[in-house]
Design a protein around this motif. Structure first.
Motif, PDB file in Angstrom:
ATOM      1  N   LYS A  17       0.853  -1.172   0.000  1.00  0.00           N
ATOM      2  CA  LYS A  17       0.000   0.000   0.000  1.00  0.00           C
ATOM      3  C   LYS A  17       0.898   1.234   0.000  1.00  0.00           C
ATOM      4  CE  LYS A  17      -3.838   2.161   2.297  1.00  0.00           C
ATOM      5  NZ  LYS A  17      -4.736   2.192   3.433  1.00  0.00           N
ATOM      6  N   ARG A  18       0.651   2.106  -0.955  1.00  0.00           N
ATOM      7  CA  ARG A  18       1.455   3.318  -1.063  1.00  0.00           C
ATOM      8  C   ARG A  18       0.992   4.335  -0.039  1.00  0.00           C
ATOM      9  NH1 ARG A  18       2.554   4.512  -7.400  1.00  0.00           N
ATOM     10  NH2 ARG A  18       3.196   2.421  -7.924  1.00  0.00           N
ATOM     11  N   GLN A  19       1.963   4.961   0.576  1.00  0.00           N
ATOM     12  CA  GLN A  19       1.649   6.018   1.522  1.00  0.00           C
ATOM     13  C   GLN A  19       1.546   7.332   0.775  1.00  0.00           C
ATOM     14  OE1 GLN A  19       4.731   6.062   4.425  1.00  0.00           O
ATOM     15  NE2 GLN A  19       3.907   4.331   5.549  1.00  0.00           N
ATOM     16  N   ASP A  22       4.634  10.682   3.044  1.00  0.00           N
ATOM     17  CA  ASP A  22       5.872  10.015   3.436  1.00  0.00           C
ATOM     18  C   ASP A  22       6.933  11.072   3.715  1.00  0.00           C
ATOM     19  OD1 ASP A  22       6.438  10.912   0.899  1.00  0.00           O
ATOM     20  OD2 ASP A  22       7.021   8.953   0.101  1.00  0.00           O
TER      21      ASP A  22
END
Length: 186
Positions: A17-19, A22
């Motif tokens: 899952k991409r944040q 960040d």
């Protein structure tokens, strides 16, 4: 180093899952806020708002181009047979493959939002890293569109010819260097 995979032969990777938020976004946001405060303090609110409006206008113009480039990168491996791409600009294509990649890079129109996704798509479709480097550096150093329209329009012809002729072997040499480096690393 991330590897480019053949989507037909390899199972799709399990995506992390991409944040959205960040560390790099936080650092960039902090620099942006500091720059905005500096402009506000030195030039006033009007200038700061003008810069914000110009930025969002630029983003609106650039976003469709980025989306088109990403679409090309995603569909290119599906449209081009991996065997054909591999034969033309793959690992075993030799010097001919690097020449083809560098020539295609020099001939392609468009900016980085088109060139980099195409290079990534070619990598997934079967091009090796050396050919991708030759393609990108061919676009960067030998771009015919930029050379013919901009350089010859503003610079002395002998300067343009000298720069171009000196740059001609660079994409090939870079591609060979990458292939050699990867061969030695094995």
């Amino acid at each position: 180093m991330p590897s480019l995979k053949n989507t037909e032969a390899d199972p799709p990777p399990i995506r992390k899952k991409r944040q959205i938020i960040d560390g790099s976004l936080l650092v960039l946001s902090a620099f942006t806020a500091l720059a905005g405060i500096a402009v506000f303090l030195s030039s006033g609110a009007g200038r700061a708002l003008e810069i914000v409006a110009d930025t969002f206008t630029f983003l609106a113009v650039l976003s469709p181009k980025i989306a088109a480039g990403i679409f090309i990168a995603a569909t290119l491996p599906l449209m081009l047979p991996k065997e054909h791409v591999g034969r033309l600009i793959g690992r075993e294509s030799g010097l001919r493959g690097l020449l083809i990649a560098a020539f295609c890079g020099a001939a392609i129109l468009g900016g980085p939002m088109m060139t980099f996704p195409i290079a990534a798509g070619l990598g997934v479709a079967g091009a090796d890293l050396g050919a991708m480097i030759a393609f990108i550096s061919g676009w960067s150093l030998l771009g015919l569109n930029r050379t013919l329209i901009w350089e010859f329009s503003f610079l002395p012809a002998d300067l343009v010819w000298t720069r171009y002729l000196l740059s001609l072997p660079v994409p090939i040499l870079l591609g060979l260097a990458v292939r050699t480096f990867l061969q030695v690393r094995k």
